[in-house]
Design an enzyme around this catalytic site. Sequence first.
Site, PDB file in Angstrom:
ATOM      1  N   THR A 145       0.827  -1.215   0.000  1.00  0.00           N
ATOM      2  CA  THR A 145       0.000   0.000   0.000  1.00  0.00           C
ATOM      3  C   THR A 145       0.859   1.263   0.000  1.00  0.00           C
ATOM      4  O   THR A 145       0.500   2.271  -0.604  1.00  0.00           O
ATOM      5  CB  THR A 145      -0.893   0.004   1.265  1.00  0.00           C
ATOM      6  N   SER A 186       2.266  -7.646  -0.633  1.00  0.00           N
ATOM      7  CA  SER A 186       3.111  -8.544   0.159  1.00  0.00           C
ATOM      8  C   SER A 186       2.463  -9.894   0.436  1.00  0.00           C
ATOM      9  O   SER A 186       3.128 -10.813   0.914  1.00  0.00           O
ATOM     10  CB  SER A 186       3.550  -7.877   1.463  1.00  0.00           C
ATOM     11  N   THR A 189       2.247  -4.314   4.486  1.00  0.00           N
ATOM     12  CA  THR A 189       2.159  -4.634   5.915  1.00  0.00           C
ATOM     13  C   THR A 189       1.712  -6.076   6.180  1.00  0.00           C
ATOM     14  O   THR A 189       2.013  -6.632   7.235  1.00  0.00           O
ATOM     15  CB  THR A 189       1.181  -3.683   6.636  1.00  0.00           C
TER      16      THR A 189
HETATM   17  N1  ASP Z   1      -2.032  -5.860   0.925  1.00  0.00           N
HETATM   18  C1  ASP Z   1      -1.041  -4.871   1.215  1.00  0.00           C
HETATM   19  C2  ASP Z   1       0.319  -5.566   1.303  1.00  0.00           C
HETATM   20  O1  ASP Z   1       0.624  -6.170   2.284  1.00  0.00           O
HETATM   21  C3  ASP Z   1      -1.366  -4.176   2.491  1.00  0.00           C
HETATM   22  C4  ASP Z   1      -0.388  -3.140   2.934  1.00  0.00           C
HETATM   23  O2  ASP Z   1       0.597  -2.827   2.326  1.00  0.00           O
HETATM   24  O3  ASP Z   1      -0.652  -2.550   3.970  1.00  0.00           O
HETATM   25  O4  ASP Z   1       1.055  -5.509   0.352  1.00  0.00           O
END
Ligand code: ASP
Length: 356
Positions: A28, A73, A104
């Site tokens: 994100t 991720s 995250t």
């Molecule tokens: N789905 C995203 C990831 O983990 C969520 C984030 O970056 O907060 O790549």
Amino acid sequence: MQVVKVDIDTAAPLHPEASILIIYTGGTVGMVFDEKEQHLMPFNFSQITEHVPELRQFNYLLTVLSIEPAIDSSNVSVQDWLMLARLIEENYQKYDGFVVLHGTDTMAYSASALSYLLENLQKPVIFTGAQVPIGRIRTDARENLITALQIAATKKEGRSVVPEVCIYFRNLLLRGNRSKKVESSHFDAFKSGNYPPLAETGIDIEYSYEHILPHPQQPFKAHHTLNDKVAILKLFPGITPQVVQSILQAPGLQGLVLETFGSGNAPTVPWFLELLQDAVGRDILILNVSQCDEGRVDQGRYETSKYLLNMGVIGGADITTEAAISKLMYVLAQEGLSHRERVLLVQQNLRGEISL
Ligand code: ASP
């Protein structure tokens, strides 16, 4: 997959205060809203200073390695972890610190894996990301990135203050292999229930020096292999022999994280004991990790965990599941060790991941 290098035009004079390598993997943090398509999409990282103009004010030498295509991720793989370790190894001498921009969702797994792959680290490797994309007005990416860079650049008596793989998020600097993602909506996404934060940020960055790993005496060494013949089995009341059997008898399985109840307790029904005993007999490393976010496994406190101890299941103490699975991958990848030596290695505190 491609690695694109971008130098950021900062206020760095000829003698910058510090040199930091930012590795952008996706998530994100690096998304902008595409008005035409009406969805979030990764932005071109060479335009980072348009979104975070403050970067130009740093007296740092900033270089970005952008992994293309950027990934969510949830798609991160063991190969990606090995690639990150290699990028850090190749650039280790050139930079004072490293900031990894990462989604995250699996950041705690990646930070744990990197903590094992990067042995005797003398420099900071700070993972960070965001809950709100960098292209949004209320983004948390800007503050997370700026503070992560400052932490990565901070030195005391000529040495990095935090020679560890960490996660910086919101206002907390946490040891990577102690962290968990605990929140998917609010900004305080990470917690390390069993270990105090290494730093807290407010007006100042307050370091808890006594909780930070000491500088190693041995030279830095990066590892290049992990063994993915591992699994996680989370117990629940009502779990059936078929489910346990399908995991314990998965072809090629060499390591298992057994997520148990409370302080490491599990059912005592004969079929369960027999399946576990059979797996231990086949030299599968079984690491007992609690489903609780805080506290520790104490095999033998209750009858429902004593038999695990007697059988040769390894007590995971206060390790997180994220650290446990990557520890097994790391230990199982070490060549020339006997089963007994691997058990001893899993029991040891290798990178600050457990309190013994
Ligand atoms: N789905 C995203 C990831 O983990 C969520 C984030 O970056 O907060 O790549």
